[in-house]
Design a protein around this motif. Structure first.
Motif, mmCIF file in Angstrom:
data_model
loop_
_atom_site.group_PDB
_atom_site.id
_atom_site.type_symbol
_atom_site.label_atom_id
_atom_site.label_comp_id
_atom_site.label_asym_id
_atom_site.label_seq_id
_atom_site.Cartn_x
_atom_site.Cartn_y
_atom_site.Cartn_z
ATOM 1 N N ASN A 140 0.833 -1.208 0.000
ATOM 2 C CA ASN A 140 0.000 0.000 0.000
ATOM 3 C C ASN A 140 0.869 1.259 0.000
ATOM 4 O O ASN A 140 0.583 2.244 0.663
ATOM 5 C CB ASN A 140 -0.959 0.008 1.188
ATOM 6 N N GLY A 141 1.954 1.156 -0.770
ATOM 7 C CA GLY A 141 2.788 2.315 -1.020
ATOM 8 C C GLY A 141 3.588 2.798 0.177
ATOM 9 O O GLY A 141 3.565 2.212 1.276
ATOM 10 N N ALA A 142 4.307 3.888 -0.074
ATOM 11 C CA ALA A 142 5.043 4.534 1.013
ATOM 12 C C ALA A 142 4.062 5.066 2.050
ATOM 13 O O ALA A 142 4.424 5.286 3.204
ATOM 14 C CB ALA A 142 5.899 5.661 0.457
ATOM 15 N N SER A 143 2.802 5.266 1.642
ATOM 16 C CA SER A 143 1.775 5.673 2.613
ATOM 17 C C SER A 143 1.716 4.646 3.739
ATOM 18 O O SER A 143 1.703 4.999 4.921
ATOM 19 C CB SER A 143 0.405 5.774 1.941
ATOM 20 N N ASN B 128 4.682 5.003 6.023
ATOM 21 C CA ASN B 128 4.575 6.062 7.037
ATOM 22 C C ASN B 128 3.632 5.649 8.165
ATOM 23 O O ASN B 128 3.889 5.957 9.332
ATOM 24 C CB ASN B 128 4.121 7.374 6.385
ATOM 25 N N HIS C 200 4.146 14.263 4.086
ATOM 26 C CA HIS C 200 3.051 13.725 3.267
ATOM 27 C C HIS C 200 1.844 13.432 4.163
ATOM 28 O O HIS C 200 2.002 13.113 5.350
ATOM 29 C CB HIS C 200 3.526 12.432 2.595
ATOM 30 N N SER D 185 0.160 10.971 4.551
ATOM 31 C CA SER D 185 0.185 9.660 5.209
ATOM 32 C C SER D 185 0.903 9.721 6.556
ATOM 33 O O SER D 185 0.649 8.892 7.435
ATOM 34 C CB SER D 185 0.834 8.608 4.302
ATOM 35 N N VAL E 212 11.370 14.459 5.719
ATOM 36 C CA VAL E 212 11.189 14.069 4.314
ATOM 37 C C VAL E 212 12.454 14.397 3.529
ATOM 38 O O VAL E 212 12.962 15.509 3.603
ATOM 39 C CB VAL E 212 10.016 14.841 3.676
ATOM 40 N N TYR F 80 9.651 16.714 -3.277
ATOM 41 C CA TYR F 80 9.048 16.608 -4.607
ATOM 42 C C TYR F 80 9.927 17.272 -5.655
ATOM 43 O O TYR F 80 10.010 16.860 -6.801
ATOM 44 C CB TYR F 80 7.703 17.357 -4.602
ATOM 45 N N ASP G 56 11.293 9.816 5.414
ATOM 46 C CA ASP G 56 10.377 9.494 4.332
ATOM 47 C C ASP G 56 11.152 9.743 3.035
ATOM 48 O O ASP G 56 11.216 10.861 2.539
ATOM 49 C CB ASP G 56 9.134 10.384 4.426
ATOM 50 N N ALA H 10 10.457 8.523 0.160
ATOM 51 C CA ALA H 10 9.571 8.031 -0.893
ATOM 52 C C ALA H 10 10.159 8.320 -2.268
ATOM 53 O O ALA H 10 10.078 7.500 -3.180
ATOM 54 C CB ALA H 10 8.194 8.683 -0.758
ATOM 55 N N TRP H 11 10.778 9.510 -2.403
ATOM 56 C CA TRP H 11 11.287 9.932 -3.716
ATOM 57 C C TRP H 11 12.724 9.528 -3.957
ATOM 58 O O TRP H 11 13.336 9.987 -4.917
ATOM 59 C CB TRP H 11 11.122 11.454 -3.862
ATOM 60 N N SER I 176 9.484 4.616 -1.626
ATOM 61 C CA SER I 176 8.384 4.360 -2.559
ATOM 62 C C SER I 176 8.988 3.812 -3.850
ATOM 63 O O SER I 176 9.136 4.531 -4.835
ATOM 64 C CB SER I 176 7.634 5.673 -2.806
ATOM 65 N N HIS J 70 8.092 2.198 -6.249
ATOM 66 C CA HIS J 70 7.409 2.331 -7.546
ATOM 67 C C HIS J 70 7.666 3.678 -8.207
ATOM 68 O O HIS J 70 7.551 3.803 -9.417
ATOM 69 C CB HIS J 70 5.904 2.088 -7.380
HETATM 70 C C1 LIG Z 1 7.030 12.439 0.495
HETATM 71 C C2 LIG Z 1 6.015 11.376 0.183
HETATM 72 N N1 LIG Z 1 5.822 10.393 1.080
HETATM 73 C C3 LIG Z 1 4.932 9.405 0.875
HETATM 74 C C4 LIG Z 1 4.193 9.376 -0.270
HETATM 75 C C5 LIG Z 1 3.199 8.268 -0.462
HETATM 76 O O1 LIG Z 1 3.684 7.370 -1.400
HETATM 77 P P1 LIG Z 1 2.765 6.245 -2.048
HETATM 78 O O2 LIG Z 1 2.017 6.927 -3.135
HETATM 79 O O3 LIG Z 1 3.767 5.242 -2.536
HETATM 80 O O4 LIG Z 1 1.879 5.705 -1.004
HETATM 81 C C6 LIG Z 1 4.357 10.378 -1.238
HETATM 82 C C7 LIG Z 1 3.550 10.358 -2.466
HETATM 83 O O5 LIG Z 1 3.672 11.131 -3.343
HETATM 84 C C8 LIG Z 1 5.289 11.408 -1.007
HETATM 85 O O6 LIG Z 1 5.465 12.403 -1.871
#
Ligand SMILES: Cc1ncc(COP(=O)(O)O)c(C=O)c1O
Length: 495
Positions: A92-95, A98, A119, A121, A171, A175, A199, A201-202, A227, A229
């Motif tokens: 379920n993603g980086a969400s 977190n 984020h 999340s 973070v 972005y 975090d 993710a990027w 993240s 993906h």
């Molecule tokens: C900084 C950051 N953390 C977490 C996420 C969540 O990632 P995911 O979409 O893989 O759940 C994002 C999504 O854009 C993000 O920008």
């Protein structure tokens, strides 16, 4: 434990292929039975092979049976590739990562220091875990109107002011490609005796090329959310959470393991997990070569974009600005102020004229994302040609480069924890009557996208005016149930 030389292997993907290849009797879920029971439209769209590999959890020889199972080996290989003590695949993603991080921190107490523009999340993680955040502001670039990273000094101050905090969450990269001084952040957190969650993710690609900024695990972060993906190329929704080699004593591995299970389906998608196995193999064996090509292509793309009248790019020239310790070249952040148009206008024209679809557009800056293994040079040529055309279409609108960006007002007092505000009785009120009430939802005017209001905070007239003005100037509102801000969801008055 997997060794470095095993990185060419894909044990989990191989086990799926082996199962599908034997034509087993599938008296288990999913009901499409690997293809024969699937809707013809789906079968036609994604093919029999993808459906045949959609195998449920707890299948003998894949993720149950003798230890280490192919699934365990696959996660071990990921831990080795990233230099983690242990890694967990997420569906379920980086969400989810977190959520896991905040749930893990909550075992030690109920207060945490969180970067303000985390984020959503991360804020949701506080709601789930019942943590009360002390927010710390990232550095805001007053010219570009975007947020950079958290500085170690700001984190140190926040932790000093919050002695009860049981951890900190930051973070990096942003972005827009700015990378934080993670070593400094880890040092600051550890000096206060608490773990640092990053975090990232990027930044799932950062571990695989020495010309990229160093990745958070290598700099002392205790828990890193990745993240996979986004840039490394596993399937959408797949991600990894990594426990740092030095985290022992600060974060308990078993607690992280339990937190992963708590926020995960009992039916994780084998396709997502297999995509992580394959992406890790590609990154670990050919990532350096592929990233080298992409980095070189990005240098040429940036130079070509800068030559277009009215456009500039963010790049390593930013490094050294407060809150920017490094720059990730796989993000193409284009500063459009010199065209006189907004990033929204330029992005719309790119879409309409050339079917070019960006990751993000804001007032001053828009961002295109490049993947680890994609043919970046060809994509870049297409983008540059389209940008030249768009600038001609826009005509002469003057230059906004010198326009100042109005900083947002200070955020309101945190009256209730995000969890109390989110779970408690609520009502919807007219935005005009909302000043003084306690928000039950987040409000983040974009640009710059830093939340102006989070659940539990008192709404101020100043903040509501600021958001209204941002909307009138073409900005957008994230997190709100009413994106036009006619109404706001607030905590109901007692009695
Ligand atoms: C900084 C950051 N953390 C977490 C996420 C969540 O990632 P995911 O979409 O893989 O759940 C994002 C999504 O854009 C993000 O920008």
């Amino acid at each position: 434990m997997a060794s470095r030389s095993d990185q060419g292997e894909t044990p989990y993907l191989d086990a799926l292929l082996e199962y599908a290849g034997r034509d087993p009797a599938r008296l288990h879920v999913p009901g499409h039975k690997g293809g024969p029971g699937a809707a013809p439209a789906l079968l036609d769209a994604i093919g029999e092979r993808a459906l045949a590999l959609d195998i449920p959890a707890l299948t003998q020889g894949i993720d149950t049976g003798a230890d280490p199972t192919p699934f365990q080996r696959s996660q071990d290989l990921a831990a080795r590739a990233y230099g983690a003590a242990r890694s967990w695949f997420l569906i379920n993603g980086a969400s989810q990562g977190n959520h896991v991080a905040l749930l893990a921190l909550a075992h030690a107490g109920d207060s945490v220091v969180v970067q303000r523009n985390a984020h959503s999340s991360t804020v949701d993680g506080c709601i789930l875990a019942g943590l009360t955040p002390t927010f710390v502001s990232p550095e805001v670039d007053g010219e570009l109107g975007i947020a950079h990273c958290l500085t170690p000094e700001a984190l140190d101050r926040a932790l000093t002011e919050t002695p009860q905090a049981v951890g900190a969450s930051a973070v990096s990269p942003t972005y827009f490609g700015a990378v934080a001084d993670v070593a400094g952040l880890a040092e600051a957190a550890h000096a206060h005796g608490v773990p640092l969650v990053v975090d990232e993710a990027w930044g799932a690609h950062l571990a695989f090329h020495e010309a990229l900024p160093a990745h958070a695990l290598s700099l002392g972060a205790d828990l890193v959310v990745s993240s996979t993906h986004k840039i490394v190329g596993s399937l959408t929704q797949s991600a990894i959470v990594h426990l740092g080699e030095g985290a022992s004593g600060r974060i308990d591995e078993d607690v992280v393991d339990r937190a992963v299970t708590l926020v995960e389906s009992t039916s994780p998608s084998a396709l997502l997990l297999a995509s992580l196995d394959a992406a890790r193999q590609l990154a670990a064996t050919r990532g350096r070569e592929l990233l080298g090509e992409t980095i070189a292509a990005m240098v040429a793309i940036r130079a070509a974009v800068r030559e277009i009248e009215g456009l500039d790019v963010l790049d390593e020239r930013l490094v050294g600005a407060t809150g920017v310790h490094g720059y990730d070249p796989l993000r193409l952040a284009i500063d459009v102020r010199g065209t006189g148009a907004s990033g929204y206008d330029v992005a719309t024209l790119l879409h309409d004229q050339a079917d070019i679809n960006l990751e993000l557009a804001g007032e001053n800056v828009m961002v295109g994302v490049f993947g680890m293994a994609e043919p970046a040079a060809a994509q870049g040529e297409r983008l540059v040609a389209a940008l030249r055309q768009v600038v001609v279409t826009l005509g002469d609108r003057g230059d906004r480069t010198r326009e100042a960006f109005a900083p947002p007002p200070p955020w309101g007092e945190l009256v209730l924890s995000p969890r109390e505000a989110f779970l408690g009785p609520q009502e919807v009120v007219c935005a005009q009557d909302a000043a003084g009430r306690i928000a039950a939802e987040s409000l983040a005017a974009y640009p710059p996208g830093i939340p102006n209001v989070l659940p539990g905070e008192r709404l101020t007239a100043e903040t509501l005016d600021y958001i209204r003005t941002a909307l009138e100037h073409g900005g957008s509102l994230r997190g709100a149930s009413d994106r036009r801000l006619s109404t706001v969801r607030v905590v109901a008055k007692a009695g």
